[in-house]
Design a protein around this motif. Structure first.
Motif, PDB file in Angstrom:
ATOM      1  N   UNK A   1      14.687  39.796  25.951  1.00 15.24           N
ATOM      2  CA  UNK A   1      16.053  40.120  26.394  1.00 15.24           C
ATOM      3  C   UNK A   1      16.289  39.580  27.790  1.00 15.24           C
ATOM      4  N   UNK A   2      15.374  39.882  28.718  1.00 21.38           N
ATOM      5  CA  UNK A   2      15.585  39.444  30.106  1.00 21.38           C
ATOM      6  C   UNK A   2      15.533  37.925  30.231  1.00 21.38           C
ATOM      7  N   UNK A   3      14.705  37.263  29.422  1.00 23.49           N
ATOM      8  CA  UNK A   3      14.676  35.802  29.469  1.00 23.49           C
ATOM      9  C   UNK A   3      16.003  35.209  28.999  1.00 23.49           C
ATOM     10  N   UNK A   4      16.551  35.734  27.908  1.00 18.48           N
ATOM     11  CA  UNK A   4      17.859  35.255  27.431  1.00 18.48           C
ATOM     12  C   UNK A   4      18.955  35.536  28.454  1.00 18.48           C
ATOM     13  N   UNK A   5      18.924  36.718  29.050  1.00 14.40           N
ATOM     14  CA  UNK A   5      19.930  37.052  30.068  1.00 14.40           C
ATOM     15  C   UNK A   5      19.824  36.091  31.251  1.00 14.40           C
ATOM     16  N   UNK A   6      18.600  35.832  31.726  1.00 12.02           N
ATOM     17  CA  UNK A   6      18.399  34.980  32.897  1.00 12.02           C
ATOM     18  C   UNK A   6      18.724  33.510  32.634  1.00 12.02           C
ATOM     19  N   UNK A   7      18.445  33.025  31.414  1.00 15.68           N
ATOM     20  CA  UNK A   7      18.643  31.597  31.142  1.00 15.68           C
ATOM     21  C   UNK A   7      20.000  31.266  30.537  1.00 15.68           C
ATOM     22  N   UNK A   8      20.580  32.178  29.774  1.00 13.65           N
ATOM     23  CA  UNK A   8      21.829  31.864  29.067  1.00 13.65           C
ATOM     24  C   UNK A   8      23.051  32.619  29.576  1.00 13.65           C
ATOM     25  N   UNK A   9      22.866  33.883  29.958  1.00  8.72           N
ATOM     26  CA  UNK A   9      24.020  34.726  30.289  1.00  8.72           C
ATOM     27  C   UNK A   9      24.347  34.701  31.778  1.00  8.72           C
ATOM     28  N   UNK A  10      23.362  34.976  32.615  1.00  7.32           N
ATOM     29  CA  UNK A  10      23.629  35.091  34.053  1.00  7.32           C
ATOM     30  C   UNK A  10      24.231  33.826  34.663  1.00  7.32           C
ATOM     31  N   UNK A  11      23.775  32.617  34.295  1.00  5.34           N
ATOM     32  CA  UNK A  11      24.429  31.428  34.864  1.00  5.34           C
ATOM     33  C   UNK A  11      25.917  31.339  34.493  1.00  5.34           C
ATOM     34  N   UNK A  12      26.256  31.702  33.278  1.00  5.82           N
ATOM     35  CA  UNK A  12      27.665  31.663  32.853  1.00  5.82           C
ATOM     36  C   UNK A  12      28.483  32.721  33.578  1.00  5.82           C
ATOM     37  N   UNK A  13      27.918  33.903  33.732  1.00  5.12           N
ATOM     38  CA  UNK A  13      28.621  34.990  34.418  1.00  5.12           C
ATOM     39  C   UNK A  13      28.789  34.636  35.901  1.00  5.12           C
ATOM     40  N   UNK A  14      27.797  33.978  36.497  1.00  2.00           N
ATOM     41  CA  UNK A  14      27.892  33.555  37.898  1.00  2.00           C
ATOM     42  C   UNK A  14      29.034  32.563  38.099  1.00  2.00           C
ATOM     43  N   UNK A  15      29.310  31.731  37.085  1.00  2.00           N
ATOM     44  CA  UNK A  15      30.429  30.792  37.183  1.00  2.00           C
ATOM     45  C   UNK A  15      31.755  31.526  37.370  1.00  2.00           C
ATOM     46  N   UNK A  16      31.820  32.748  36.838  1.00  2.00           N
ATOM     47  CA  UNK A  16      33.029  33.555  36.976  1.00  2.00           C
ATOM     48  C   UNK A  16      32.982  34.468  38.197  1.00  2.00           C
ATOM     49  N   UNK A  17      31.949  34.322  39.044  1.00  2.00           N
ATOM     50  CA  UNK A  17      31.882  35.102  40.277  1.00  2.00           C
ATOM     51  C   UNK A  17      31.233  36.462  40.123  1.00  2.00           C
ATOM     52  N   UNK A  18      30.371  36.613  39.141  1.00  2.00           N
ATOM     53  CA  UNK A  18      29.746  37.908  38.938  1.00  2.00           C
ATOM     54  C   UNK A  18      28.278  37.800  38.580  1.00  2.00           C
ATOM     55  N   UNK A  19      27.740  38.903  38.124  1.00  3.73           N
ATOM     56  CA  UNK A  19      26.355  38.963  37.699  1.00  3.73           C
ATOM     57  C   UNK A  19      26.237  40.063  36.661  1.00  3.73           C
ATOM     58  N   UNK A  20      25.118  40.072  35.975  1.00  2.00           N
ATOM     59  CA  UNK A  20      24.842  41.096  34.979  1.00  2.00           C
ATOM     60  C   UNK A  20      23.382  41.491  35.149  1.00  2.00           C
ATOM     61  N   UNK A  21      23.119  42.779  35.150  1.00  2.00           N
ATOM     62  CA  UNK A  21      21.741  43.238  35.306  1.00  2.00           C
ATOM     63  C   UNK A  21      21.332  44.090  34.118  1.00  2.00           C
ATOM     64  N   UNK A  22      20.065  43.939  33.758  1.00  3.84           N
ATOM     65  CA  UNK A  22      19.473  44.674  32.662  1.00  3.84           C
ATOM     66  C   UNK A  22      19.056  46.058  33.167  1.00  3.84           C
TER      67      UNK A  22
END
Length: 186
Positions: free
Chosen positions: A116-137
């Motif tokens: 889960x954390x690997x998918x979040x770090x490699x696929x989700x967090x970079x996309x969310x950062x593009x929108x000016x945010x972050x997501x934490x597990x």
């Protein structure tokens, strides 16, 4: 110094790109003024009337305004505060950076949590950062993944859709043990 400004999916939040590193590693979320006491830059921004939240990423600052505040009234002051800060030579953060708190999960689920954390770090967090945010597990329990949206994503009208349709579908596709994704508060 030229600071670029970008809109985010959250109409109450703008993303400011100062053209240099804001944080060397991680992110910092200040959902209210009291949380920003360890950051000279956050203190400068919260000193502007109508600022409700501040978030720092690697190379950006997102600022959330109060509902009753108009961007036209605060944007010039925000740009001035960011420019003044970086020209002052002061650090963005004083002392130790905020530590991420431990996520909750059973030891038996460690392999799943790693996926889960690997998918979040490699696929989700970079996309969310593009929108000016972050997501934490925050945890994994009985098939449910608990995540927290930060920065521009916190309170964004489309954050529920992002969690349910985007992140939940991605995690369920790659990790069959994931049944649902739920948001957590601060």
């Amino acid at each position: 110094m030229f600071i670029q400004t970008e809109t985010t999916p959250n109409p109450a939040t703008l993303k400011f790109l100062p053209g240099q590193t804001v944080l060397d590693a991680g992110t910092a979320d200040f959902p209210e003024a009291a949380a920003g006491e360890k950051s000279p830059l956050a203190r400068r921004l919260f000193a502007i009337s109508g600022i409700a939240g501040v978030f720092f990423g690697h190379d950006f600052v997102t600022v959330t305004k109060a509902d009753t505040t108009e961007w036209d009234h605060v944007k010039p002051a925000i740009l001035g505060a960011i420019m003044e800060h970086f020209q002052s030579g002061e650090p963005v953060m004083e002392g130790e950076a905020q530590a991420q708190h431990a996520a909750n999960h059973d030891e038996a689920d460690s392999a799943i949590v790693g996926q889960i954390t690997e998918l979040l770090d490699t696929r989700v967090r970079p996309a969310v950062a593009q929108d000016g945010g972050d997501i934490t597990f925050h945890g994994f329990e009985r098939g449910v993944v608990y995540l927290q949206m930060k920065g521009a994503c916190a309170g964004c009208p489309s954050s529920t859709m992002t969690l349910k349709m985007g992140i939940e579908n991605l995690l369920r596709h790659y990790i069959p043990e994931v049944l649902e994704v739920r948001p957590v508060g601060v």
